[in-house]
Motif scaffolding. Structure first.
Motif, PDB file in Angstrom:
ATOM      1  N   TRP A  51       5.525  -7.202  -6.119  1.00 59.01           N
ATOM      2  CA  TRP A  51       4.716  -6.109  -5.344  1.00 59.01           C
ATOM      3  C   TRP A  51       5.313  -5.810  -4.131  1.00 59.01           C
ATOM      4  O   TRP A  51       6.035  -6.600  -3.634  1.00 59.01           O
ATOM      5  CB  TRP A  51       3.392  -7.033  -5.171  1.00 59.01           C
ATOM      6  N   ARG A  52       4.693  -4.692  -3.897  1.00 58.38           N
ATOM      7  CA  ARG A  52       5.231  -4.207  -2.540  1.00 58.38           C
ATOM      8  C   ARG A  52       4.178  -4.855  -1.463  1.00 58.38           C
ATOM      9  O   ARG A  52       3.254  -4.919  -1.570  1.00 58.38           O
ATOM     10  CB  ARG A  52       4.914  -2.523  -2.328  1.00 58.38           C
ATOM     11  N   LEU A  53       5.169  -5.400  -0.338  1.00 57.59           N
ATOM     12  CA  LEU A  53       4.508  -6.026   0.593  1.00 57.59           C
ATOM     13  C   LEU A  53       3.434  -5.293   1.336  1.00 57.59           C
ATOM     14  O   LEU A  53       2.343  -5.722   1.466  1.00 57.59           O
ATOM     15  CB  LEU A  53       5.538  -6.363   1.583  1.00 57.59           C
ATOM     16  N   GLU A  54       3.587  -3.954   1.367  1.00 55.36           N
ATOM     17  CA  GLU A  54       2.941  -3.165   2.307  1.00 55.36           C
ATOM     18  C   GLU A  54       1.528  -2.977   1.456  1.00 55.36           C
ATOM     19  O   GLU A  54       0.379  -3.081   1.959  1.00 55.36           O
ATOM     20  CB  GLU A  54       3.468  -1.693   2.641  1.00 55.36           C
ATOM     21  N   ASP A  55       1.638  -3.036   0.093  1.00 56.18           N
ATOM     22  CA  ASP A  55       0.682  -3.091  -0.654  1.00 56.18           C
ATOM     23  C   ASP A  55      -0.452  -4.215  -0.558  1.00 56.18           C
ATOM     24  O   ASP A  55      -1.773  -4.228  -0.556  1.00 56.18           O
ATOM     25  CB  ASP A  55       0.776  -2.680  -2.483  1.00 56.18           C
ATOM     26  N   ILE A  56       0.363  -5.245  -0.583  1.00 57.61           N
ATOM     27  CA  ILE A  56      -0.400  -6.705  -0.468  1.00 57.61           C
ATOM     28  C   ILE A  56      -0.991  -6.848   1.027  1.00 57.61           C
ATOM     29  O   ILE A  56      -2.082  -7.207   1.081  1.00 57.61           O
ATOM     30  CB  ILE A  56       0.628  -8.034  -0.731  1.00 57.61           C
ATOM     31  N   GLU A  57      -0.159  -6.431   1.879  1.00 54.55           N
ATOM     32  CA  GLU A  57      -0.868  -6.328   3.449  1.00 54.55           C
ATOM     33  C   GLU A  57      -2.221  -5.693   3.522  1.00 54.55           C
ATOM     34  O   GLU A  57      -3.083  -6.035   4.152  1.00 54.55           O
ATOM     35  CB  GLU A  57       0.025  -6.136   4.272  1.00 54.55           C
TER      36      GLU A  57
END
Length: 75
Positions: A51-57
């Motif tokens: 997963w893209r970290l920015e999406d998780i954040e």
């Protein structure tokens, strides 16, 4: 251009042996993603999904804001 940072399921999910970033099991994360209630994963290569970290954040921030809003309505 900045390269996106990715996070794998082993870092995201919690198991009985290890705490992950989220208090969710791997199965729960996959289920939520399938239902559209969690960011969609990205296939990096054969057998590697992350997963893209920015999406998780962003997902975490949204959930945190929703929880704060619910708390304020009860007060």
């Amino acid at each position: 251009m900045i390269q996106p940072t990715f996070i794998r399921i082993t870092q995201l999910a919690s198991t009985s042996e290890r705490l992950g970033r989220l208090p969710l099991s791997p199965n729960s994360i996959w289920r939520l993603a399938r239902l559209g209630k969690f960011p969609k994963p990205v296939k990096l290569s054969a057998g590697v999904t992350a997963w893209r970290l920015e999406d998780i954040e962003a997902w975490e921030a949204e959930r945190s804001q929703t929880a704060r809003d619910m708390y304020r309505r009860k007060a």
